[in-house]
Design an enzyme around this catalytic site. Structure first.
Site, PDB file in Angstrom:
ATOM      1  N   HIS A 124     -13.012  31.301 -30.603  1.00  0.00           N
ATOM      2  CA  HIS A 124     -11.613  30.859 -30.597  1.00  0.00           C
ATOM      3  C   HIS A 124     -11.604  29.343 -30.355  1.00  0.00           C
ATOM      4  O   HIS A 124     -12.500  28.827 -29.693  1.00  0.00           O
ATOM      5  CB  HIS A 124     -10.907  31.587 -29.458  1.00  0.00           C
ATOM      6  CG  HIS A 124      -9.425  31.356 -29.380  1.00  0.00           C
ATOM      7  ND1 HIS A 124      -8.869  30.243 -28.789  1.00  0.00           N
ATOM      8  CD2 HIS A 124      -8.393  32.106 -29.812  1.00  0.00           C
ATOM      9  CE1 HIS A 124      -7.552  30.327 -28.853  1.00  0.00           C
ATOM     10  NE2 HIS A 124      -7.226  31.444 -29.477  1.00  0.00           N
ATOM     11  N   ASP A 201     -16.226  33.560 -22.681  1.00  0.00           N
ATOM     12  CA  ASP A 201     -14.787  33.637 -22.923  1.00  0.00           C
ATOM     13  C   ASP A 201     -14.431  35.117 -22.968  1.00  0.00           C
ATOM     14  O   ASP A 201     -14.738  35.814 -23.933  1.00  0.00           O
ATOM     15  CB  ASP A 201     -14.479  32.928 -24.256  1.00  0.00           C
ATOM     16  CG  ASP A 201     -13.041  33.146 -24.718  1.00  0.00           C
ATOM     17  OD1 ASP A 201     -12.296  33.899 -24.067  1.00  0.00           O
ATOM     18  OD2 ASP A 201     -12.670  32.550 -25.751  1.00  0.00           O
ATOM     19  N   GLN A 204     -10.674  38.572 -24.716  1.00  0.00           N
ATOM     20  CA  GLN A 204     -10.439  39.816 -25.457  1.00  0.00           C
ATOM     21  C   GLN A 204     -11.218  41.007 -24.897  1.00  0.00           C
ATOM     22  O   GLN A 204     -11.183  42.083 -25.480  1.00  0.00           O
ATOM     23  CB  GLN A 204     -10.808  39.628 -26.932  1.00  0.00           C
ATOM     24  CG  GLN A 204      -9.963  38.589 -27.650  1.00  0.00           C
ATOM     25  CD  GLN A 204      -8.479  38.960 -27.724  1.00  0.00           C
ATOM     26  OE1 GLN A 204      -8.077  40.096 -27.459  1.00  0.00           O
ATOM     27  NE2 GLN A 204      -7.658  37.999 -28.088  1.00  0.00           N
ATOM     28  N   LYS A 227      -3.018  38.862 -21.241  1.00  0.00           N
ATOM     29  CA  LYS A 227      -3.655  39.803 -22.164  1.00  0.00           C
ATOM     30  C   LYS A 227      -4.109  41.055 -21.421  1.00  0.00           C
ATOM     31  O   LYS A 227      -4.748  41.929 -22.009  1.00  0.00           O
ATOM     32  CB  LYS A 227      -4.852  39.138 -22.848  1.00  0.00           C
ATOM     33  CG  LYS A 227      -4.471  37.990 -23.787  1.00  0.00           C
ATOM     34  CD  LYS A 227      -5.620  37.621 -24.683  1.00  0.00           C
ATOM     35  CE  LYS A 227      -5.617  36.204 -25.164  1.00  0.00           C
ATOM     36  NZ  LYS A 227      -4.781  35.924 -26.325  1.00  0.00           N
ATOM     37  N   CYS A 365      -6.361  31.127 -34.532  1.00  0.00           N
ATOM     38  CA  CYS A 365      -7.010  30.065 -33.749  1.00  0.00           C
ATOM     39  C   CYS A 365      -8.523  30.201 -33.802  1.00  0.00           C
ATOM     40  O   CYS A 365      -9.221  29.992 -32.806  1.00  0.00           O
ATOM     41  CB  CYS A 365      -6.527  30.055 -32.294  1.00  0.00           C
ATOM     42  SG  CYS A 365      -4.755  29.892 -32.144  1.00  0.00           S
TER      43      CYS A 365
HETATM   44  N1  C6P Z   1      -6.039  34.560 -28.556  1.00  0.00           N
HETATM   45  C1  C6P Z   1      -4.879  35.773 -30.322  1.00  0.00           C
HETATM   46  O1  C6P Z   1      -3.860  36.142 -30.906  1.00  0.00           O
HETATM   47  P1  C6P Z   1      -4.809  31.855 -23.935  1.00  0.00           P
HETATM   48  O2  C6P Z   1      -3.986  31.431 -25.097  1.00  0.00           O
HETATM   49  O3  C6P Z   1      -5.224  30.698 -23.070  1.00  0.00           O
HETATM   50  O4  C6P Z   1      -4.240  32.983 -23.156  1.00  0.00           O
HETATM   51  O5  C6P Z   1      -6.161  32.474 -24.547  1.00  0.00           O
HETATM   52  C2  C6P Z   1      -6.923  31.728 -25.445  1.00  0.00           C
HETATM   53  C3  C6P Z   1      -7.955  32.563 -26.081  1.00  0.00           C
HETATM   54  C4  C6P Z   1      -9.283  32.305 -25.811  1.00  0.00           C
HETATM   55  N2  C6P Z   1     -10.261  33.045 -26.328  1.00  0.00           N
HETATM   56  C5  C6P Z   1     -10.022  34.078 -27.147  1.00  0.00           C
HETATM   57  C6  C6P Z   1     -11.158  34.880 -27.668  1.00  0.00           C
HETATM   58  C7  C6P Z   1      -8.695  34.388 -27.474  1.00  0.00           C
HETATM   59  O6  C6P Z   1      -8.461  35.423 -28.285  1.00  0.00           O
HETATM   60  C8  C6P Z   1      -7.639  33.606 -26.958  1.00  0.00           C
HETATM   61  C9  C6P Z   1      -6.216  33.872 -27.357  1.00  0.00           C
HETATM   62  C10 C6P Z   1      -4.744  34.936 -29.059  1.00  0.00           C
HETATM   63  O7  C6P Z   1      -5.999  36.066 -30.727  1.00  0.00           O
HETATM   64  C11 C6P Z   1      -3.852  33.760 -29.281  1.00  0.00           C
HETATM   65  S1  C6P Z   1      -4.499  32.604 -30.448  1.00  0.00           S
END
Ligand code: C6P
Length: 408
Positions: A124, A201, A204, A227, A365
């Site tokens: 991401h 990270d 997910q 999440k 993203c």
């Molecule tokens: N992915 C998706 O629709 P935040 O935005 O800080 O809560 O998380 C960022 C982030 C970091 N790593 C991974 C693997 C992610 O999937 C995400 C967020 C969302 O897939 C929004 S782009």
């Protein structure tokens, strides 16, 4: 009779009872953000009505109580991921901020010109861009672990990238665009053998499987509250204490200091060293309730439920002519990225929405992932423990309907 692999918890999530134009909401965008159970909504409401006050500053009872509730989340999160101490849990505003914290505080202080940061092809942007910024600041070099056509990382290639110059390996546990579950334990072991630290990270993975940071060998593990059935505005960075202890602050301000004079300022120990300013008080409390909820449902049960749904959905979608699944790793989280021949993913998203079906369409993203698969964007249905086979039936019917519109 075989036991059903499915949970029955949709009723815990009020918004999932909603209808759009008389059609029930089919929520398939949990990878973007999960819906919230009544217990979390009620706890935050109750806290605002009865117990709200600042934390770690007030001497009055309201603030003391709020502080206790706020700090109790730290312990719950530490237990959830098997951290060895509550001091290893840093509150942030989200996964993105957690990863930026590691990059700017740890990365910037250890990396020298020519040192290497190893990322994967399927990250991401939140686990790419901060490292690029740190690369500009330090002269470090970024290397990429490639993946095969199913979206699985080539570990042999990774091995070849590792050398004494490798200082940081930063990889997601589960890819948000493809669903690949990466073999973090193995990746971390190899990183450690080369003398690098392992940054994971966990955006997910955290609410979809049991995560044990010590067993995985994660030196840092980042995730967002929103999440995992908690509110937005809160996140966690887990860090191994011996690493945190040596790290400089990320942001300066209130609560992260011991003493301030204009000549010199001394800092608190971790985790408070990294928690400048008034935090997301009620959100952190909500996260604690979300952790309780997750554990009451059971992460193994959630993983079983989502895996059964993934298999069901994979079969359904693969049976539709013109559908190409993007991300077909053997070890996969409940994410179904796909293309439909001749239809732009955004059109798929808009048309499905007319039937009350919420999916995400775009690059998620993860533009380098899209580049690897030669597509500008995909449609993505992502599942949570409240989804059902009926939700996937609705998705499949929706896609069939769109096919009918575009292919006469
Ligand atoms: N992915 C998706 O629709 P935040 O935005 O800080 O809560 O998380 C960022 C982030 C970091 N790593 C991974 C693997 C992610 O999937 C995400 C967020 C969302 O897939 C929004 S782009």
């Amino acid at each position: 009779m075989s036991k059903s692999p499915y949970l029955d918890i949709k009723k815990d999530f009020p918004v999932l009872n909603r209808e759009f134009d008389g059609k029930p909401l089919v929520y398939l965008d949990t990878a973007a953000t999960s819906q919230k159970p009544t217990v979390v909504i009620d706890a935050m409401d109750h806290f605002y009505r009865e117990s709200y006050g600042t934390v770690r500053r007030g001497v009055y009872r309201l603030s003391e109580k709020a502080t206790q509730a706020y700090e109790s989340t730290r312990h719950k999160v530490a237990k959830l991921i098997n951290a060895s101490s509550d001091r290893e849990i840093i509150y942030t505003r989200g996964c993105t901020e957690s990863l930026n914290l590691v990059a700017y505080s740890y990365g910037r202080s250890v990396l020298k010109s020519g040192d290497e940061i190893i990322l994967s092809q399927i990250e991401h942007h939140a686990n790419i861009v901060p490292w690029q910024i740190v690369r500009e600041m330090t002269g470090a070099v970024i290397k990429i672990i490639p993946c095969n056509d199913r979206g699985e990382l080539f570990l042999e290639e990774y091995r070849k990238l590792l050398s004494p110059r490798a200082k940081i390996v930063a990889v997601n546990h589960v890819s948000n665009a493809l669903g690949t579950i990466n073999p973090i334990k193995e990746i971390a072991k190899l990183a450690h053998e080369a003398g690098a630290v392992m940054v994971v990270d966990g955006a997910q993975s955290i609410s979809h499987m049991t995560v044990d940071v010590q067993d995985l060998g994660a030196d840092f593990y980042a995730f967002s509250s929103h999440k995992m059935f908690g509110p937005t505005g809160a996140g966690i960075l887990y860090g191994r204490y011996d690493l945190l202890e040596k790290m400089p602050p990320f942001q300066g301000g209130g609560d992260m200091i011991r003493q301030v004079t204009f000549e010199k300022t001394t800092y608190q120990d971790p985790p408070h060293r990294f928690e400048a300013g008034t935090p997301s008080i009620v959100e952190v409390l909500g996260l604690g309730v979300a952790v309780d909820y997750l554990q009451s449902v059971g992460l193994d049960k959630i993983a079983g439920h989502e895996h059964a749904l993934l298999e069901y959905g994979t079969k359904l979608l693969s049976g539709i002519p013109g559908v190409r699944l993007i991300g077909t790793a053997e070890h996969k989280g409940a994410i179904l990225g796909f293309e439909l021949d001749g239809v732009h993913p955004h059109d798929i998203g808009t048309l499905l929405d007319m039937d009350g079906i919420a999916i995400r369409a775009g690059h998620h993203c993860a533009q380098p992932t899209m580049q690897r698969f030669g597509v500008p964007a995909t449609a993505r249905a992502s599942l949570g423990p409240y989804n059902t086979e009926a939700d996937l039936d609705a998705l499949a019917a929706g896609i069939q309907k769109i096919r009918g519109m575009f292919h006469h």
